[in-house]
Every structure is written in structure tokens, then in C-alpha cells.
Design a protein around this motif. Structure first.
Motif, PDB file in Angstrom:
ATOM      1  N   LEU A   1       4.995  18.335  -8.610  1.00 58.76           N
ATOM      2  CA  LEU A   1       4.795  17.237  -8.611  1.00 58.76           C
ATOM      3  C   LEU A   1       5.215  16.089  -7.363  1.00 58.76           C
ATOM      4  CD1 LEU A   1       5.125  14.869 -11.228  1.00 58.76           C
ATOM      5  CD2 LEU A   1       7.708  14.849 -11.375  1.00 58.76           C
ATOM      6  N   TYR A   2       4.510  14.980  -6.683  1.00 60.56           N
ATOM      7  CA  TYR A   2       4.410  14.140  -5.925  1.00 60.56           C
ATOM      8  C   TYR A   2       4.692  13.078  -6.316  1.00 60.56           C
ATOM      9  CZ  TYR A   2       3.040  18.321  -2.473  1.00 60.56           C
ATOM     10  OH  TYR A   2       3.619  18.708  -1.828  1.00 60.56           O
ATOM     11  N   TYR A   3       5.425  12.180  -5.303  1.00 61.22           N
ATOM     12  CA  TYR A   3       5.680  10.765  -5.958  1.00 61.22           C
ATOM     13  C   TYR A   3       5.089   9.598  -4.674  1.00 61.22           C
ATOM     14  CZ  TYR A   3       9.134  11.632  -9.083  1.00 61.22           C
ATOM     15  OH  TYR A   3      10.324  12.425 -10.426  1.00 61.22           O
ATOM     16  N   ALA A   4       4.981   8.753  -5.096  1.00 64.97           N
ATOM     17  CA  ALA A   4       4.304   7.383  -4.363  1.00 64.97           C
ATOM     18  C   ALA A   4       5.201   6.866  -3.107  1.00 64.97           C
ATOM     19  CB  ALA A   4       2.921   6.300  -4.516  1.00 64.97           C
ATOM     20  N   TYR A   5       5.171   6.813  -2.214  1.00 67.62           N
ATOM     21  CA  TYR A   5       5.578   5.907  -1.111  1.00 67.62           C
ATOM     22  C   TYR A   5       5.211   4.770  -0.121  1.00 67.62           C
ATOM     23  CZ  TYR A   5       9.592   5.845   2.695  1.00 67.62           C
ATOM     24  OH  TYR A   5       9.937   5.479   3.381  1.00 67.62           O
ATOM     25  N   SER A   6       5.818   3.756  -0.279  1.00 67.58           N
ATOM     26  CA  SER A   6       6.192   2.903   0.591  1.00 67.58           C
ATOM     27  C   SER A   6       6.396   2.509   2.062  1.00 67.58           C
ATOM     28  CB  SER A   6       5.723   1.704  -0.641  1.00 67.58           C
ATOM     29  OG  SER A   6       5.094   0.086   0.199  1.00 67.58           O
ATOM     30  N   LYS A   7       5.839   2.297   3.397  1.00 70.93           N
ATOM     31  CA  LYS A   7       6.455   2.722   4.026  1.00 70.93           C
ATOM     32  C   LYS A   7       6.815   0.745   4.491  1.00 70.93           C
ATOM     33  CE  LYS A   7       5.594   2.959   9.304  1.00 70.93           C
ATOM     34  NZ  LYS A   7       4.712   3.575  10.152  1.00 70.93           N
ATOM     35  N   LEU A  25      14.630  13.083  -7.374  1.00 70.19           N
ATOM     36  CA  LEU A  25      14.597  12.319  -6.841  1.00 70.19           C
ATOM     37  C   LEU A  25      15.975  12.209  -5.942  1.00 70.19           C
ATOM     38  CD1 LEU A  25      12.642   9.547  -9.118  1.00 70.19           C
ATOM     39  CD2 LEU A  25      11.635  11.252  -7.105  1.00 70.19           C
ATOM     40  N   ASP A  26      17.601  12.695  -6.276  1.00 75.61           N
ATOM     41  CA  ASP A  26      18.414  12.872  -5.291  1.00 75.61           C
ATOM     42  C   ASP A  26      18.564  13.941  -4.312  1.00 75.61           C
ATOM     43  OD1 ASP A  26      19.018   9.959  -6.632  1.00 75.61           O
ATOM     44  OD2 ASP A  26      20.121  11.038  -8.913  1.00 75.61           O
ATOM     45  N   LYS A  27      17.684  14.510  -4.413  1.00 69.42           N
ATOM     46  CA  LYS A  27      18.261  15.684  -3.816  1.00 69.42           C
ATOM     47  C   LYS A  27      16.796  15.126  -2.384  1.00 69.42           C
ATOM     48  CE  LYS A  27      19.979  19.164  -6.965  1.00 69.42           C
ATOM     49  NZ  LYS A  27      18.948  20.496  -7.530  1.00 69.42           N
ATOM     50  N   GLY A  28      16.974  16.265  -1.357  1.00 68.39           N
ATOM     51  CA  GLY A  28      15.901  16.098  -0.194  1.00 68.39           C
ATOM     52  C   GLY A  28      14.248  16.145  -0.385  1.00 68.39           C
ATOM     53  N   GLU A  29      13.456  16.035   0.631  1.00 68.82           N
ATOM     54  CA  GLU A  29      12.999  15.318   0.841  1.00 68.82           C
ATOM     55  C   GLU A  29      11.885  17.602   1.186  1.00 68.82           C
ATOM     56  OE1 GLU A  29      10.193  13.134   3.193  1.00 68.82           O
ATOM     57  OE2 GLU A  29      11.203  11.051   1.927  1.00 68.82           O
ATOM     58  N   ILE A  30      10.933  18.101   0.638  1.00 70.47           N
ATOM     59  CA  ILE A  30      10.277  19.451   1.142  1.00 70.47           C
ATOM     60  C   ILE A  30       8.863  19.254   1.941  1.00 70.47           C
ATOM     61  CG2 ILE A  30      12.235  20.440  -0.481  1.00 70.47           C
ATOM     62  CD1 ILE A  30       9.617  20.946  -2.375  1.00 70.47           C
ATOM     63  N   ASN A  31       8.547  18.499   1.254  1.00 64.39           N
ATOM     64  CA  ASN A  31       7.548  17.844   1.776  1.00 64.39           C
ATOM     65  C   ASN A  31       6.604  16.889   1.227  1.00 64.39           C
ATOM     66  OD1 ASN A  31       4.568  19.205   3.194  1.00 64.39           O
ATOM     67  ND2 ASN A  31       3.561  18.995   1.124  1.00 64.39           N
ATOM     68  N   ARG A  32       6.000  16.359   2.362  1.00 56.04           N
ATOM     69  CA  ARG A  32       5.396  14.944   3.081  1.00 56.04           C
ATOM     70  C   ARG A  32       4.317  14.753   3.224  1.00 56.04           C
ATOM     71  NH1 ARG A  32       7.649   9.236   3.980  1.00 56.04           N
ATOM     72  NH2 ARG A  32       9.456   9.783   3.331  1.00 56.04           N
ATOM     73  N   ILE A  33       3.181  14.042   3.080  1.00 53.62           N
ATOM     74  CA  ILE A  33       1.872  14.276   2.888  1.00 53.62           C
ATOM     75  C   ILE A  33       1.108  12.815   2.713  1.00 53.62           C
ATOM     76  CG2 ILE A  33      -0.686  14.413   2.289  1.00 53.62           C
ATOM     77  CD1 ILE A  33       0.368  15.902   0.005  1.00 53.62           C
ATOM     78  N   SER A  34       1.281  12.364   4.755  1.00 50.54           N
ATOM     79  CA  SER A  34       0.571  10.829   5.187  1.00 50.54           C
ATOM     80  C   SER A  34      -0.329  10.291   4.171  1.00 50.54           C
ATOM     81  CB  SER A  34       0.550  10.677   7.087  1.00 50.54           C
ATOM     82  OG  SER A  34       0.557   9.449   7.453  1.00 50.54           O
ATOM     83  N   VAL A  35      -0.347   9.339   4.054  1.00 48.90           N
ATOM     84  CA  VAL A  35      -1.992   8.902   3.798  1.00 48.90           C
ATOM     85  C   VAL A  35      -2.150   7.589   4.913  1.00 48.90           C
ATOM     86  CG1 VAL A  35      -2.651   7.410   1.704  1.00 48.90           C
ATOM     87  CG2 VAL A  35      -1.351   9.261   1.375  1.00 48.90           C
ATOM     88  N   PRO A  36      -3.371   7.766   5.255  1.00 45.74           N
ATOM     89  CA  PRO A  36      -3.764   6.700   5.812  1.00 45.74           C
ATOM     90  C   PRO A  36      -3.835   4.931   5.847  1.00 45.74           C
ATOM     91  CG  PRO A  36      -4.105   8.931   7.290  1.00 45.74           C
ATOM     92  CD  PRO A  36      -3.913   8.831   5.624  1.00 45.74           C
ATOM     93  N   PRO A  59       0.729  -1.150   0.075  1.00 50.23           N
ATOM     94  CA  PRO A  59      -0.077  -0.006   0.442  1.00 50.23           C
ATOM     95  C   PRO A  59       0.902   1.033  -0.044  1.00 50.23           C
ATOM     96  CG  PRO A  59      -0.350  -1.395   1.218  1.00 50.23           C
ATOM     97  CD  PRO A  59       0.603  -2.634   1.131  1.00 50.23           C
ATOM     98  N   VAL A  60       0.203   2.479  -0.788  1.00 48.88           N
ATOM     99  CA  VAL A  60       0.987   3.154   0.030  1.00 48.88           C
ATOM    100  C   VAL A  60       0.803   4.275   0.669  1.00 48.88           C
ATOM    101  CG1 VAL A  60       0.332   5.797  -1.805  1.00 48.88           C
ATOM    102  CG2 VAL A  60       0.276   3.785  -2.831  1.00 48.88           C
ATOM    103  N   THR A  61       2.078   4.747   1.102  1.00 52.66           N
ATOM    104  CA  THR A  61       1.277   5.108   2.770  1.00 52.66           C
ATOM    105  C   THR A  61       1.891   7.027   2.895  1.00 52.66           C
ATOM    106  OG1 THR A  61       3.245   4.698   3.528  1.00 52.66           O
ATOM    107  CG2 THR A  61       2.019   2.980   4.055  1.00 52.66           C
ATOM    108  N   ALA A  62       2.854   7.406   1.542  1.00 55.90           N
ATOM    109  CA  ALA A  62       2.730   8.837   0.972  1.00 55.90           C
ATOM    110  C   ALA A  62       3.009   9.098  -0.002  1.00 55.90           C
ATOM    111  CB  ALA A  62       3.971   9.084   2.544  1.00 55.90           C
TER     112      ALA A  62
END
Length: 342
Positions: free
Chosen positions: A106-112, A77-88, A65-68
Motif C-alpha cells: 500500500l502506497y499513499y499519494a503525497y503532495s509536496k 500513517l502514524d508510523k514512519g516511512e519505509i519507502n518513498r517513490i518520487s513522481v516527477p 499535483p502528486v509529487t510522491a
């Protein structure tokens, strides 16, 4: 001959390729899945959307599942994050403005579970809509904001929703707006001059309210004179209606109509009259300027008689003075004698 035929075939191929490319560019993008809530990689998602299903953004290999949703500096993608949106819950996700703030893009889907990016990405934007008042077709290029509109003029409103109109779409499902007209007296109307301006669908980047399938042109007849304010307000989805910013407010003025053949009023010319004085009674002859003339003056002195003196203008040719003829003859004789002796 062969070379000529080959050149023609190549030319036809190039034309076909260009036509296919044009079709790809012109064809509208498929914004969503089967329903408006189904989000796929490459879709645009708007702040205030509710109940989104992000499961199509999972890693295809692990299917976790996508969590963020993560935004990176400069989208690198090689630079740091500037915002993270949690996906409960990836199947029922609400995108709040507090989670996005100023970090749209632009936002990338992330899997915890995978502790990694899924390789899928989406675009995040705020829903925006704007309107402009124009003359009715075929005069849409004539904007009328801020000017007095003569009675009887047909107008329309241009509704602009660049990204919502092209990206918030799934089948026949679109976002929609109500156009609200505020009269000079303060009343708010969504039915104006017989046109129902509610629930107008944003089916393109922009449209006019007199386009086919829309309410039609609005003819300003019998309106109260004065200033009218017009605004587009979100009707659907409900998240937009509850929280999204409505459009700009435009102003139009309704006034009396001046016909083309109506003669212009004749300007009043004020004539300044110099006052004259009227004298009643016996008229007195106007004084005349005396021209000096030479007259004979007579002066009388007591006990002494002075001859009368008359001043006359001298003659042009002076009177000849009489000469004695004897000297003349003598001079002549003398001259003759001298000449005889010689």
C-alpha cells in the motif's frame, strides 16, 4: 396472520439482501479509468508500467499535483516511512523496480505543495504469471507435468495471472502473454500443433487455452519423441515484455501411445534345464541295493568234515516236549485217595 405475513416479508428481504451482497462480491472490480493509464484511488499499479496518469490521486480540496508515493510502516500513517517513490510528472509516470525494490504493498499519494498526504492510495505489485499443463476439457483437473503423454492425447495449458488478470484492465484492454514451446531439438515455437499461442489476453485470474475464444485443445500427433519445455512470456504491455519476469518453465514428454485394447506383451519366462548325461554303448544295469537274507553257509575245512549247518527262523510256537504219562496218572490217583479219606 399479520405476524405471519410480516415474517414472510422479512424473510424475503433477508434473501434479497443476501443476493445483492453476492452480486457485489462476484462482480469484477473496475480496475482502471477510461484508459489503462488512468489511475484512481484504490487501483493496483504494477511495476514496469509506463506513462501512468496519477492526477486523479490529487487532494480534492487543494488540487495540487502528486509529487510522491509513500509507504508507511505496517501501513500505519502514524508510523514512519519505509519507502518513498518520487513522481516527477504525475501525468506521465513510469514505475521502475529500482524505486520499489522489496517494498510492494500500500502506497499513499503525497503532495509536496501541501506537505501532506492527499488521502488517496494505491496498491503496488509486481506482475506475475504462471502456467500448468493439463488434459483438455473436461479433464482440466488432471495435471500432466513431468509425465510422458501418449501420442494422440489432447492437452491444454492453464494460465494464472491472479492480480494482472483482474486489476490490469480498462474496457477491452488487458495484459497478454505468448506461450512458447521449446522442442527436444531446441526450436522455439509459438504455433504448436496448429494452434496460435501468441497474444493471449489475461482477462481473468486464470484461464485455459481451450476455453471458448482461446486457441483450443492441442492434440499431440506426429511429434518428435522427447522432452518439451513450455513457458508463458509477456507480450504486452511493452514494459512487462521488456522487463517483467516470465512464467515458470514446465516440462512434458511426448511418447508412443498405448491403446486401451492393445494386449500387453507376454513376459518371457526363462526355464532353467538341468543338464542330463547320455551314455552311449551297452547299457549297464543300475546297481541295486542287496537286501540281506539268511542263507545257508557252507564252510569246508581241509581234512576235517564239519556237518552242514542250516540257519532257520525259529517257529512261532515251540515244539512240545513229550512227557511220560505214568507220573501224571500217579498224581491223579493220589489226589483221589486224599479226597476219599476226607
Amino acid at each position: 396472520m399479520v405476524r405471519s405475513i410480516y415474517a414472510r416479508i422479512s424473510g424475503v428481504g433477508i434473501v434479497c439482501a443476501l443476493l445483492l451482497l453476492a452480486l457485489v462480491v462476484i462482480a469484477p472490480a473496475a480496475a482502471r479509468g477510461d484508459t489503462i493509464a488512468e489511475i484512481e484511488s484504490g487501483d493496483t499499479v504494477f511495476v514496469y508500467e509506463e506513462g501512468l496518469d496519477l492526477s486523479a490521486l490529487r487532494n480534492e480540496t487543494t488540487d495540487t499535483p502528486v509529487t510522491a508515493l509513500v509507504k508507511y510502516t505496517d501501513d500505519d500513517l502514524d508510523k514512519g516511512e519505509i519507502n518513498r517513490i518520487s513522481v516527477p510528472d504525475e501525468t506521465d509516470f513510469d514505475l521502475d523496480d529500482a524505486d520499489v525494490g522489496e517494498y510492494t504493498g500500500l502506497y499513499y499519494a503525497y503532495s509536496k505543495e501541501d506537505n501532506a498526504r492527499t488521502g488517496k492510495r494505491i496498491m503496488v505489485r509486481y506482475p506475475e504469471v504462471r502456467i500448468e499443463p493439463v488434459l483438455a476439457a473436461p479433464n482440466h483437473a488432471d495435471r500432466i507435468e513431468g509425465i510422458t503423454i501418449p501420442t494422440g492425447t489432447a492437452i491444454a495449458f492453464k494460465v494464472i495471472g491472479s492480480y494482472v488478470g483482474t486489476q490490469y484492465v480498462a474496457g477491452d484492454e488487458h495484459a497478454s502473454v505468448d506461450i512458447v514451446v521449446t522442442t527436444p531439438g531446441g526450436a522455439e515455437l509459438t504455433t504448436f500443433e496448429g494452434r496460435d499461442l501468441t497474444d493471449l489476453p489475461l482477462t481473468a485470474s486464470n484461464f485455459y487455452t481451450d476455453d471458448p475464444g482461446m486457441p483450443g485443445p492441442i492434440r499431440l500427433e506426429g511429434l518428435e519423441e522427447g522432452k518439451y519445455k513450455v513457458q508463458a512470456r509477456w507480450h504486452s504491455p511493452q514494459g512487462f515484455a521488456d522487463y517483467a519476469e516470465d512464467s515458470n518453465i514446465i516440462t512434458i514428454y511426448s511418447g508412443e501411445r498405448i491403446g486401451v485394447n492393445t494386449p500387453l506383451p507376454t513376459p518371457t519366462v526363462t526355464t532353467v534345464t538341468t543338464p542330463t548325461t547320455t551314455v552311449t554303448g551297452t547299457p549297464t544295469a543300475a546297481p541295486t541295493t542287496a537286501v540281506p537274507t539268511e542263507t545257508t553257509a557252507e564252510t569246508t575245512v581241509s581234512e576235517t568234515s564239519v556237518p552242514e549247518t542250516t540257519t532257520t527262523v525259529p517257529a512261532t510256537t515251540p515244539a512240545p516236549t513229550p512227557l511220560t504219562l505214568i507220573p501224571v496218572f500217579a498224581a491223579l490217583l493220589l489226589g483221589i485217595l486224599v479226597m476219599t479219606r476226607e
